[in-house]
Design an enzyme around this catalytic site. Structure first.
Site, PDB file in Angstrom:
ATOM      1  N   PHE A 138       0.862  -1.171   0.000  1.00 22.07           N
ATOM      2  CA  PHE A 138       0.000   0.000   0.000  1.00 22.07           C
ATOM      3  C   PHE A 138       0.905   1.229   0.000  1.00 22.07           C
ATOM      4  O   PHE A 138       1.881   1.287   0.754  1.00 22.07           O
ATOM      5  CB  PHE A 138      -0.901  -0.003   1.237  1.00 22.07           C
ATOM      6  N   ASP A 207       2.345  -5.600   8.028  1.00 24.28           N
ATOM      7  CA  ASP A 207       1.135  -4.780   7.938  1.00 24.28           C
ATOM      8  C   ASP A 207      -0.039  -5.744   7.825  1.00 24.28           C
ATOM      9  O   ASP A 207      -0.164  -6.471   6.834  1.00 24.28           O
ATOM     10  CB  ASP A 207       1.219  -3.862   6.712  1.00 24.28           C
ATOM     11  N   TYR A 232     -10.577  -0.291  11.099  1.00 25.23           N
ATOM     12  CA  TYR A 232     -11.831   0.119  10.467  1.00 25.23           C
ATOM     13  C   TYR A 232     -12.239  -0.795   9.325  1.00 25.23           C
ATOM     14  O   TYR A 232     -13.284  -0.580   8.708  1.00 25.23           O
ATOM     15  CB  TYR A 232     -11.761   1.570   9.971  1.00 25.23           C
ATOM     16  N   LYS A 233     -11.465  -1.822   9.041  1.00 28.14           N
ATOM     17  CA  LYS A 233     -11.826  -2.764   7.983  1.00 28.14           C
ATOM     18  C   LYS A 233     -12.556  -3.956   8.603  1.00 28.14           C
ATOM     19  O   LYS A 233     -13.692  -3.832   9.033  1.00 28.14           O
ATOM     20  CB  LYS A 233     -10.582  -3.178   7.209  1.00 28.14           C
ATOM     21  N   ARG A 394     -12.918  -4.616  -6.966  1.00 26.69           N
ATOM     22  CA  ARG A 394     -12.502  -5.273  -5.731  1.00 26.69           C
ATOM     23  C   ARG A 394     -13.721  -5.536  -4.853  1.00 26.69           C
ATOM     24  O   ARG A 394     -14.512  -4.634  -4.571  1.00 26.69           O
ATOM     25  CB  ARG A 394     -11.493  -4.384  -4.996  1.00 26.69           C
TER      26      ARG A 394
END
Length: 432
Positions: A138, A207, A232-233, A394
């Site tokens: 990312f 990560d 938050y995922k 996605r």
């Protein structure tokens, strides 16, 4: 469901029936799904922002009206605000395979990546001249790694995760690697890469943003040195909810944070000019924590009561397998291809589809890629995923609340949207 083309009608009936059977047998099923605020939308973007757990609004209302509104400053002690970063860290710990006292919650993912990378460099052996960075990372992780390297006089070398075991040398301080590739959904080999790094004397910094809460991680079992993840995922902590930092227990005494703050001081209220780090994971704290977001996250994590991360992984793989089967049945041949590995051992909890064709010259001329148009239409029709440049659709599957009926409906609507597109030649090299 709209009227089906003749050649897909039997398959549609078969897959819809199969979805019903799978949902009826799902051990997570309605009981866990009902812990979330959901509607008729097929929500397949939990890998960007998880759905709202039902317990959160009332908890936050109480925090605001009673703890903040009435108790005010007393809540740091009486309501447990002061200990929230470690207490909530201990709730996250079992989801990533960590024992208590090894996870602290607070600050953003970016800040915790910085702490982990610079802290790791400070623990590295003398003579180290480089850090390795996941070449598919990312972007923010790469930006921070490069900044940390400039500050510490090291070089950054991007390496594909599968090549890290071959590329690490005695000059490598650490490697920063994504457990799951955010774009393709590929699961990288955390145990193997960590072992290879340790064999060369380097540290492993992981990560976990796209894996924690979707599959077992095993940070303790696999001797991960440092790890960072967002909440938050798949952990459903809410937009911008705080990140967490994991530090292996045997390294905590040596962990020298590049952001020493009063909250991580051994005597935080001593207000001394000299810094002395607290013992244990508390030294991963910095400043005053964001209490509202922290306590929303704490309430959100209650959805995991009685839930096994192994059951979550089993359902995740079943959901993504089923979705791919439905896509193969409903989508016109040649319009999409999966860039997510078929192999369960290399798959996270999302499916990424390269969408062809792309209108010739659309990107070069500043136009919108076909995939972006397709996703916008899916969202308009009540199927929410997301688009990643230049051609990736996605779809994230959150096993706590995503049903097999959701997967079947999403594939069907995708087929409808793609069948409505005119045939155009694909651009060579589209996808990844």
């Amino acid at each position: 469901m709209s009227e089906t083309p003749e050649n897909t009608a039997p398959q549609a009936r078969e897959h819809a029936a199969r979805a019903g059977q799978l949902d009826a047998a799902d051990p997570l099923g309605a009981t866990v799904r009902d812990r979330f605020v959901l509607d008729d939308t097929v929500y397949l973007d939990g890998n960007s922002l998880g759905a709202l757990p039902r317990a959160v609004p009332d908890r936050i209302a109480d925090v605001i009206t009673r703890e903040w509104g009435e108790l005010r400053i007393r809540s740091w002690d009486e309501s447990g605000w002061w200990t929230a970063p470690e207490r909530i860290g201990d709730k996250i710990a079992p989801l990533i395979g960590a024992a208590p006292g090894r996870v602290v919650v607070g600050d953003s993912t970016s800040i915790n990546v910085f702490k982990a990378v610079v802290g790791g460099i400070r623990m590295a052996g003398k003579g180290c001249t480089e850090i390795l960075v996941d070449a598919t990372t990312f972007p923010t992780d790469g930006y921070i790694a490069r900044s940390a390297a400039r500050m510490t006089g090291l070089a950054v070398r991007p390496v594909e995760p599968a090549r890290i075991a071959d590329e690490v040398t005695e000059r490598t301080a650490l490697a920063l690697v994504n457990h799951v590739d955010y774009r393709t959904g590929q699961l990288n080999d955390l145990p193997g890469i960590t072992t290879a790094l340790h064999s060369a004397g380097a540290l492993a910094v992981w990560d976990l943003c796209h894996s924690a809460g979707a599959l077992p991680v095993g940070v303790d079992a696999h001797h991960v040195d440092l790890a960072v993840g967002c909440t938050y995922k798949y952990l459903n902590g809410g937009p911008g909810s705080p990140s967490y930092l994991y530090v292996r227990e045997s390294l905590q005494e040596r962990f020298d944070s590049p952001l020493p703050g009063w909250n991580s001081h051994a005597e935080p209220f001593g207000m001394t000019p000299d810094y002395a780090p607290a013992d244990g994971i508390v030294r991963g704290r910095v400043g005053t924590p964001d209490i509202l977001s922290l306590l929303a996250l704490e309430a959100a994590l209650d959805v995991w009561d009685g839930v096994s991360i192994e059951d979550v992984r089993t359902k995740s793989l079943a959901l993504t397998d089923f979705f791919l089967d439905c896509v193969a049945a409903y989508v016109p041949p040649g319009r999409v291809r999966s860039v997510t590995p078929q192999d369960h051992g290399r798959r996270g909890s999302q499916v990424s589809l390269a969408c062809s064709p792309m209108r010739a010259g659309s990107v070069e001329r500043g136009g919108t890629p076909i995939a972006a148009e397709v996703m916008a239409e899916l969202i308009r029709r009540g199927v929410v995923g997301d688009f990643r440049h230049p051609d990736v659709l996605r779809f994230g599957f959150t096993p706590l609340y995503t049903s097999f009926a959701d997967a079947e409906r999403a594939a069907w609507v995708l087929g409808e949207v793609l069948r409505a597109l005119p045939e155009e030649p694909a651009v060579a090299g589209a996808g990844r």
